[in-house]
Design an enzyme around this catalytic site. Structure first.
Site, PDB file in Angstrom:
ATOM      1  N   ARG A  47       0.859  -1.201   0.000  1.00  0.00           N
ATOM      2  CA  ARG A  47       0.000   0.000   0.000  1.00  0.00           C
ATOM      3  C   ARG A  47       0.889   1.243   0.000  1.00  0.00           C
ATOM      4  O   ARG A  47       0.933   1.988   0.970  1.00  0.00           O
ATOM      5  CB  ARG A  47      -0.934  -0.015   1.208  1.00  0.00           C
ATOM      6  CG  ARG A  47      -1.596  -1.350   1.518  1.00  0.00           C
ATOM      7  CD  ARG A  47      -2.427  -1.888   0.399  1.00  0.00           C
ATOM      8  NE  ARG A  47      -3.723  -1.276   0.253  1.00  0.00           N
ATOM      9  CZ  ARG A  47      -4.809  -1.637   0.915  1.00  0.00           C
ATOM     10  NH1 ARG A  47      -4.767  -2.603   1.788  1.00  0.00           N
ATOM     11  NH2 ARG A  47      -5.966  -1.029   0.699  1.00  0.00           N
TER      12      ARG A  47
ATOM     13  N   GLN B 239      -0.084   2.727  -5.842  1.00  0.00           N
ATOM     14  CA  GLN B 239      -1.488   3.107  -5.687  1.00  0.00           C
ATOM     15  C   GLN B 239      -2.346   2.772  -6.916  1.00  0.00           C
ATOM     16  O   GLN B 239      -3.454   2.288  -6.790  1.00  0.00           O
ATOM     17  CB  GLN B 239      -1.563   4.605  -5.429  1.00  0.00           C
ATOM     18  CG  GLN B 239      -2.524   4.947  -4.334  1.00  0.00           C
ATOM     19  CD  GLN B 239      -2.318   6.372  -3.830  1.00  0.00           C
ATOM     20  OE1 GLN B 239      -1.467   7.094  -4.330  1.00  0.00           O
ATOM     21  NE2 GLN B 239      -3.095   6.759  -2.861  1.00  0.00           N
TER      22      GLN B 239
ATOM     23  N   ASP C  67      -3.389  -0.855  -7.038  1.00  0.00           N
ATOM     24  CA  ASP C  67      -3.905  -1.382  -5.778  1.00  0.00           C
ATOM     25  C   ASP C  67      -5.349  -1.880  -5.903  1.00  0.00           C
ATOM     26  O   ASP C  67      -6.319  -1.161  -5.676  1.00  0.00           O
ATOM     27  CB  ASP C  67      -3.798  -0.260  -4.718  1.00  0.00           C
ATOM     28  CG  ASP C  67      -4.154  -0.722  -3.328  1.00  0.00           C
ATOM     29  OD1 ASP C  67      -4.616  -1.869  -3.178  1.00  0.00           O
ATOM     30  OD2 ASP C  67      -3.982   0.067  -2.392  1.00  0.00           O
TER      31      ASP C  67
ATOM     32  N   SER D 209      -7.646  -1.673  -2.755  1.00  0.00           N
ATOM     33  CA  SER D 209      -8.281  -0.382  -2.496  1.00  0.00           C
ATOM     34  C   SER D 209      -9.432  -0.119  -3.452  1.00  0.00           C
ATOM     35  O   SER D 209     -10.503   0.327  -3.039  1.00  0.00           O
ATOM     36  CB  SER D 209      -7.274   0.764  -2.627  1.00  0.00           C
ATOM     37  OG  SER D 209      -6.410   0.748  -1.532  1.00  0.00           O
TER      38      SER D 209
ATOM     39  N   TYR E  35      -1.414  -1.151   8.204  1.00  0.00           N
ATOM     40  CA  TYR E  35      -2.506  -2.024   8.645  1.00  0.00           C
ATOM     41  C   TYR E  35      -2.670  -1.964  10.162  1.00  0.00           C
ATOM     42  O   TYR E  35      -1.742  -1.602  10.885  1.00  0.00           O
ATOM     43  CB  TYR E  35      -2.237  -3.474   8.222  1.00  0.00           C
ATOM     44  CG  TYR E  35      -2.391  -3.699   6.741  1.00  0.00           C
ATOM     45  CD1 TYR E  35      -3.654  -3.674   6.151  1.00  0.00           C
ATOM     46  CD2 TYR E  35      -1.306  -3.931   5.921  1.00  0.00           C
ATOM     47  CE1 TYR E  35      -3.807  -3.867   4.796  1.00  0.00           C
ATOM     48  CE2 TYR E  35      -1.450  -4.138   4.564  1.00  0.00           C
ATOM     49  CZ  TYR E  35      -2.700  -4.102   4.010  1.00  0.00           C
ATOM     50  OH  TYR E  35      -2.857  -4.294   2.664  1.00  0.00           O
TER      51      TYR E  35
HETATM   52  P1  NAD Z   1      -8.209  -3.264   6.238  1.00  0.00           P
HETATM   53  O1  NAD Z   1      -9.201  -3.737   5.215  1.00  0.00           O
HETATM   54  O2  NAD Z   1      -7.045  -4.132   6.571  1.00  0.00           O
HETATM   55  O3  NAD Z   1      -9.020  -2.989   7.611  1.00  0.00           O
HETATM   56  C1  NAD Z   1     -10.144  -2.147   7.634  1.00  0.00           C
HETATM   57  C2  NAD Z   1     -10.086  -1.230   8.831  1.00  0.00           C
HETATM   58  O4  NAD Z   1     -10.379  -1.969  10.016  1.00  0.00           O
HETATM   59  C3  NAD Z   1      -8.711  -0.615   9.071  1.00  0.00           C
HETATM   60  O5  NAD Z   1      -8.825   0.799   9.050  1.00  0.00           O
HETATM   61  C4  NAD Z   1      -8.303  -1.136  10.444  1.00  0.00           C
HETATM   62  O6  NAD Z   1      -7.552  -0.198  11.184  1.00  0.00           O
HETATM   63  C5  NAD Z   1      -9.649  -1.397  11.061  1.00  0.00           C
HETATM   64  N1  NAD Z   1      -9.657  -2.297  12.244  1.00  0.00           N
HETATM   65  C6  NAD Z   1      -8.917  -3.406  12.514  1.00  0.00           C
HETATM   66  N2  NAD Z   1      -9.257  -3.931  13.704  1.00  0.00           N
HETATM   67  C7  NAD Z   1     -10.243  -3.141  14.211  1.00  0.00           C
HETATM   68  C8  NAD Z   1     -11.005  -3.159  15.406  1.00  0.00           C
HETATM   69  N3  NAD Z   1     -10.849  -4.072  16.339  1.00  0.00           N
HETATM   70  N4  NAD Z   1     -11.930  -2.179  15.569  1.00  0.00           N
HETATM   71  C9  NAD Z   1     -12.118  -1.211  14.650  1.00  0.00           C
HETATM   72  N5  NAD Z   1     -11.427  -1.148  13.505  1.00  0.00           N
HETATM   73  C10 NAD Z   1     -10.504  -2.090  13.284  1.00  0.00           C
HETATM   74  O7  NAD Z   1      -7.683  -1.809   5.900  1.00  0.00           O
HETATM   75  P2  NAD Z   1      -7.498  -1.120   4.484  1.00  0.00           P
HETATM   76  O8  NAD Z   1      -8.676  -0.362   4.126  1.00  0.00           O
HETATM   77  O9  NAD Z   1      -7.018  -2.156   3.536  1.00  0.00           O
HETATM   78  O10 NAD Z   1      -6.338  -0.086   4.794  1.00  0.00           O
HETATM   79  C11 NAD Z   1      -5.131  -0.532   5.411  1.00  0.00           C
HETATM   80  C12 NAD Z   1      -4.105   0.557   5.465  1.00  0.00           C
HETATM   81  O11 NAD Z   1      -3.550   0.819   4.202  1.00  0.00           O
HETATM   82  C13 NAD Z   1      -4.631   1.897   5.948  1.00  0.00           C
HETATM   83  O12 NAD Z   1      -3.639   2.501   6.728  1.00  0.00           O
HETATM   84  C14 NAD Z   1      -4.805   2.677   4.708  1.00  0.00           C
HETATM   85  O13 NAD Z   1      -4.792   4.069   4.901  1.00  0.00           O
HETATM   86  C15 NAD Z   1      -3.596   2.208   3.967  1.00  0.00           C
HETATM   87  N6  NAD Z   1      -3.678   2.404   2.528  1.00  0.00           N
HETATM   88  C16 NAD Z   1      -2.658   3.072   1.929  1.00  0.00           C
HETATM   89  C17 NAD Z   1      -2.687   3.264   0.551  1.00  0.00           C
HETATM   90  C18 NAD Z   1      -1.584   3.985  -0.118  1.00  0.00           C
HETATM   91  O14 NAD Z   1      -0.813   4.662   0.492  1.00  0.00           O
HETATM   92  N7  NAD Z   1      -1.428   3.792  -1.402  1.00  0.00           N
HETATM   93  C19 NAD Z   1      -3.746   2.770  -0.189  1.00  0.00           C
HETATM   94  C20 NAD Z   1      -4.766   2.094   0.470  1.00  0.00           C
HETATM   95  C21 NAD Z   1      -4.709   1.903   1.841  1.00  0.00           C
END
Ligand code: NAD
Length: 377
Positions: free
Chosen positions: A121, A126, A129, A132, A227
């Site tokens: 990520r 991006q 991805d 996402s 994550y």
């Molecule tokens: P994910 O699908 O792994 O999880 C979904 C959400 O659930 C996350 O925000 C996580 O913090 C939350 N979570 C986990 N346990 C929990 C709990 N017990 N209670 C409440 N919430 C809980 O997450 P995602 O959407 O795939 O994103 C993962 C990370 O990647 C994030 O930091 C996101 O900002 C980042 N990201 C970065 C890029 C980039 O820079 N290109 C792109 C996409 C995502």
């Protein structure tokens, strides 16, 4: 180099991996593109549209036997793996944490296995991805689904026939899917609250006009790649206690919480559901990875205390046209990032940060350290 695109075998999967616009981009770079007969049927795109963009239409077996690069949505069957040429670069979801056997077979047949869920990520990756792009559509659809099943309107309405208060929506987990769910619910006029264990998310939630529920869980933070870290049982208990109060006041609860590579945390218990108002709706977006909600079942409606629990699988597949378009753009970006037009081949380097994450096997070896134990097993 022949790039092949395969149709999904399950009639429940309406997404396709490659659209005609992407075919044209690949052909412009010197690739030969072969797509399976009827590839676009589920989206009302006929074979002629693919021919017009320069693709050849082939049978499934012809593609499996000839592809140098193969793209598809879901992981390959063992039979498909055996049919592919050694050295073929295979791009799809692979679900490597839950299905190590497929990865082992791909490695032992000499395939270059790219797992789309393992693309890092990072800013550079991006545009590739898939997690996402698909999560974003899933978050949107979760709200639409809840709206279609609840007997209440979302926006506040002040009419001569009375004032209707806005629906209250609680989103648990504000990653990509959760943030899109918050934005969609806000656009529909709901009053939205959200919670996530990563404190960094608070600002993003607030910028969408939603309220961030603060729960002091002690050390939570982020793991590598942004994550969430896995919580201890004591932290989860505290979280459930605080969330129970918000759930009791909410019309809709949407759970999106995931911990990468592990079973989803169980966040909403039966007790909490018993405290909710009959007629409320819960959408468990984590149902396929173990479920955030006690009692939720994949693709089944469950009712408890008059609360409807929806655990629909493959939410991006419910908006298959847009999901396919994004998927197709993501994998085209990935392939073209490594495409060398002069030699008409893919140039992979072992030092490349994106490939270190997602190229799990190549030339008979498992490369990614998270899965190297499979090599010995
Ligand atoms: P994910 O699908 O792994 O999880 C979904 C959400 O659930 C996350 O925000 C996580 O913090 C939350 N979570 C986990 N346990 C929990 C709990 N017990 N209670 C409440 N919430 C809980 O997450 P995602 O959407 O795939 O994103 C993962 C990370 O990647 C994030 O930091 C996101 O900002 C980042 N990201 C970065 C890029 C980039 O820079 N290109 C792109 C996409 C995502």
């Amino acid at each position: 180099m022949i790039l092949g695109a395969l149709k999904e075998q399950s009639s429940r999967e309406k997404r396709i991996p490659l659209l005609p616009a992407s075919v044209k981009k690949m052909i412009d770079q010197g690739m030969t593109v072969c797509v399976e007969e009827g590839l676009g049927e589920s989206l009302f795109i006929n074979d002629q549209a693919f021919r017009d963009s320069g693709a050849q239409i082939k049978s499934r077996s012809e593609i499996l036997a000839s592809a140098d690069i193969l793209v598809r949505i879901s992981k390959p069957s063992i039979d498909d793996i055996k049919t592919l040429k050694s050295g073929t670069v295979h791009l799809s979801y692979l679900d490597p944490f839950n299905d190590p056997e497929t990865l082992k077979q791909m490695a032992s047949h000499g395939l270059s296995a790219i797992s789309l869920e393992m693309i890092p990520r990072t800013t550079l990756a991006q545009k590739m991805d898939v997690l996402s792009s698909q999560a974003s559509l899933a978050g949107y659809y979760a709200v639409v689904l809840a709206a279609s099943r609840i007997s209440k309107a979302f926006p506040m309405m002040m009419t001569p026939a009375g004032t209707i208060p806005p629906a209250r929506v609680f989103v648990v987990g504000a990653g990509v899917a959760g943030l899109q769910a918050i934005a969609t619910a806000k656009r529909l006029g709901a009053r939205v609250e959200a919670f996530d264990t990563r404190p960094a998310v608070e600002e993003q939630v607030r910028s969408l006009g939603a309220r961030f529920l603060k729960i002091d869980l002690g050390e939570t933070g982020e793991a590598q790649g942004g994550y969430a870290k896995q919580l201890t049982e004591a932290q989860l208990d505290k979280q459930r206690q605080e969330m129970a109060k918000v759930c009791a006041q909410s019309d809709i609860v949407i759970t999106t919480a995931q911990v990468f590579g592990r079973k989803a945390p169980r966040i909403i218990t039966k007790n909490m559901i018993m405290g909710m108002r009959p007629g409320s709706v819960i959408v468990d977006m984590a149902v396929e990875t173990g479920g955030n909600v006690e009692g939720s079942l994949v693709d089944q409606d469950v009712e408890l205390n008059g609360v409807l629990i929806l655990g629909l699988s493959n939410l991006p597949g419910k908006v298959a046209a847009d999901a396919s378009s994004m998927f197709s753009n993501n994998i085209t970006s990935l392939i073209l990032h490594y495409w060398d037009k002069a030699s008409k081949s893919l140039k992979f380097s072992q030092e490349d940060e994106i490939l270190k994450g997602c190229l799990l096997a190549s030339q008979g070896k498992i490369l990614n350290e998270k899965f190297q134990h499979l090599q010995k097993a």
